[in-house]
Design an enzyme around this catalytic site. Structure first.
Site, PDB file in Angstrom:
ATOM      1  N   ARG A  13       0.830  -1.196   0.000  1.00 41.86           N
ATOM      2  CA  ARG A  13       0.000   0.000   0.000  1.00 41.86           C
ATOM      3  C   ARG A  13       0.867   1.249   0.000  1.00 41.86           C
ATOM      4  NH1 ARG A  13      -5.291   0.097   3.729  1.00 41.86           N
ATOM      5  NH2 ARG A  13      -5.164  -2.079   3.050  1.00 41.86           N
ATOM      6  N   SER A 115      -8.253  -0.120  -0.052  1.00 40.68           N
ATOM      7  CA  SER A 115      -9.280  -0.248   0.978  1.00 40.68           C
ATOM      8  C   SER A 115      -9.903   1.105   1.317  1.00 40.68           C
ATOM      9  CB  SER A 115      -8.679  -0.934   2.205  1.00 40.68           C
ATOM     10  OG  SER A 115      -9.666  -1.232   3.159  1.00 40.68           O
ATOM     11  N   LYS A 125      -3.661  -6.667  -2.323  1.00 39.27           N
ATOM     12  CA  LYS A 125      -3.843  -7.773  -1.395  1.00 39.27           C
ATOM     13  C   LYS A 125      -3.602  -9.076  -2.144  1.00 39.27           C
ATOM     14  CE  LYS A 125      -7.139  -5.244   1.500  1.00 39.27           C
ATOM     15  NZ  LYS A 125      -8.510  -5.190   2.071  1.00 39.27           N
ATOM     16  N   ASP A 260     -16.725   0.151   3.015  1.00 42.63           N
ATOM     17  CA  ASP A 260     -15.487   0.882   2.774  1.00 42.63           C
ATOM     18  C   ASP A 260     -15.130   0.784   1.289  1.00 42.63           C
ATOM     19  OD1 ASP A 260     -14.628  -1.784   2.684  1.00 42.63           O
ATOM     20  OD2 ASP A 260     -12.681  -1.316   3.562  1.00 42.63           O
ATOM     21  N   ASP A 262     -13.294  -1.106  -0.563  1.00 39.72           N
ATOM     22  CA  ASP A 262     -13.259  -2.381  -1.288  1.00 39.72           C
ATOM     23  C   ASP A 262     -14.257  -3.397  -0.748  1.00 39.72           C
ATOM     24  OD1 ASP A 262     -11.802  -2.752   1.079  1.00 39.72           O
ATOM     25  OD2 ASP A 262     -10.465  -4.226   0.169  1.00 39.72           O
ATOM     26  N   ASP A 264     -14.797  -4.879   2.119  1.00 40.85           N
ATOM     27  CA  ASP A 264     -14.508  -5.954   3.070  1.00 40.85           C
ATOM     28  C   ASP A 264     -14.765  -5.498   4.508  1.00 40.85           C
ATOM     29  OD1 ASP A 264     -12.316  -4.305   3.488  1.00 40.85           O
ATOM     30  OD2 ASP A 264     -10.803  -5.838   3.113  1.00 40.85           O
TER      31      ASP A 264
END
Length: 492
Positions: A13, A115, A125, A260, A262, A264
């Site tokens: 990230r 994210s 990820k 959020d 993405d 998850d």
């Protein structure tokens, strides 16, 4: 040039154009395939991976570079396109290769996302063996990526030989919606649900799915837009939830569900417009799960993390469950679930992991199905039921907000060490007797009926702090004592 600073403990990230570049993703694609080859003992040509991406404006270019890197070693790719992170996990857990040309298991998933971070960020990820890569595995991929970069000059990316016959596109979202619709049926009939997708990936899946369950759905910001024009895609930050709170009240909805960047992580709003912190939400799931067991004597463990309320752990234990505390971070949670055989886990941030009736990964859209199911079940028993009725155990304590204190990454460890040493030598600094100090992830200082927590963020140059006590006055004593001493050590 590629920068290894982008490799973190849970994923890759950073800021696009600085830490995160197409060149990094090309070589990471190669490094990841080398990693899978070592793990599976397969030649790269025998490896099959899926790739999906979030809605950020630079995600398509990064996806193209990543896929090119994977293909350059002869591996095969199924491109799932724009999709929530859970779709990437689902592709490996459920498998998609049987419905397209490739008749083999998927070896891993690559998911391009940052994210909940702001729009200038991006990341990656990675999974293997139906699990997110842990900290040590990410280090291995980093080593292999840097080796690929050192051994093959940058022109490798430009002139890489690509066999496009090894690349296929597939829309897994349709299969996913069909699967979950069959699992849950028409459980949501009679419920009114507000869904805020924050112009991220949730909007292309959740509203349609929840309508298929019978819900009346009021949509907010379903259209993907990587600039996130309406608000930041981070439901654990209450400042992002103003619109959904208002919409729940205005529409007299039973529940609000926010995602959020993405999808998850889930944020849930009760019918009174109040946000449920992750520990409150997990307790609702945990009690529903425990109450569904015919025999609690062998109930599997329920895992959560150090930032959660002591009420969560105590209530689970008092109702026949076994609550286990672990480090913060989705990778740590998943590893602890596997180690303990837990069927349910969750974090303060809104990651919820269901192994009960599902695959065990963090899927906010699926978590939304489960909370819809819980509300609908209670409303059938009592039409006046409100989700907030399930939060009575938390009435016994006062819990602070989460404090975020800036501290340079290079200073965080020494500051935390100094603070721990000071507390151990001044046990009454909080004006309350310390019963225990848990150093699993930072410090959780436990008192009778409360705690003070400080831990290093895994992704940002900050400390995160949280406090809980029997009264607001005592909580404020804990807060002042900790913040005063922390400021002294950071600035000293």
């Amino acid at each position: 040039m590629i920068y290894e600073t982008a490799f973190g403990k849970n994923d890759i990230r950073g800021i696009y154009g600085e830490d995160i570049t197409e060149e990094l993703f090309f070589y990471t694609g190669r490094g990841y395939i080398r990693f899978l080859s070592e793990q599976t003992k397969k030649n790269p040509e025998q490896i099959l991976v899926t790739v999906c991406r979030d809605a950020r404006l630079h995600s398509p270019a990064l996806s193209e570079a990543l896929i090119k890197g994977v293909l350059s070693l002869g591996a095969r790719v199924i491109d799932l396109g724009l999709a929530p992170t859970p779709i990437g996990y689902y592709s490996e857990a459920k498998g998609v290769s049987s419905v397209i040309t490739y008749n083999q298991d998927i070896d891993g998933a690559l998911i391009i996302t940052a994210s909940h971070n702001p729009s200038q960020y991006n990341g990656l990820k990675m999974t293997f063996n139906k699990q997110s890569l842990d900290e040590e595995q990410i280090k291995e991929v980093k080593t292999l990526t840097l080796k690929e970069y050192q051994n093959f000059p940058p022109k490798t990316m430009q002139y890489a030989r690509i066999d496009n016959s090894k690349l296929q596109e597939y829309d897994l979202i349709y299969d996913y919606i069909q699967d979950l619709s069959k699992r849950f049926g028409r459980i949501g009939e009679g419920l009114k649900v507000v869904v805020d997708s924050a112009n991220a990936t949730g909007g292309i899946v959740a509203p349609k799915l929840y309508r298929s369950l019978g819900c009346e759905v009021i949509e907010l910001y379903s259209n993907p837009d990587g600039r996130f024009p309406h608000h930041h895609p981070n439901p654990s930050d209450e400042r992002t939830l103003n619109d959904i709170k208002k919409a729940v009240i205005a529409n007299q909805a039973d529940i609000g569900i926010a995602f959020d960047g993405d999808s998850d992580r889930i944020g849930v709003i009760a019918s009174d417009g109040k946000y449920l912190t992750g520990d409150k939400l997990l307790l609702i799931y945990a009690m529903d799960y425990l109450n569904s067991l015919p025999d609690k004597s062998n109930a599997p463990a329920i895992v959560s993390e150090v930032k959660c309320s002591q009420v969560l752990f105590d209530t689970i234990n008092q109702n026949g469950g076994t609550a286990i505390m672990c480090k913060t971070g989705h990778g740590y949670i998943k590893s602890k679930m596997k180690e303990t055989g837990a069927l349910l886990a969750g974090e303060m941030s809104g990651h919820v992991f269901f192994k009960d009736r599902y695959f065990g990964f963090d899927d906010a859209i699926y978590a939304g199905c489960r909370i819809i199911e819980i509300v609908a079940k209670h409303k059938k028993e009592n039409p006046e039921f409100k989700l907030e009725d399930l939060l009575k155990p938390f009435n016994k304590v006062f819990t602070s907000k989460e404090y975020r204190i800036n501290c340079p990454n290079e200073k965080k460890k020494s500051v935390l060490d100094k603070l721990q040493n000071y507390i151990e030598n001044h046990p009454m600094m909080f004006s309350d007797k310390i019963l225990n100090i848990v150093t699993l992830d930072g410090m959780r200082i436990i008192f009778d009926g409360g705690f003070a927590l400080i831990r290093q963020s895994n992704t940002e140059p900050v400390f995160t702090l949280r406090f809980e006590a029997k009264t607001q006055t005592m909580c404020e004593v804990y807060i002042k004592a900790m913040l005063d001493k922390l400021e002294e050590f950071i600035n000293g």
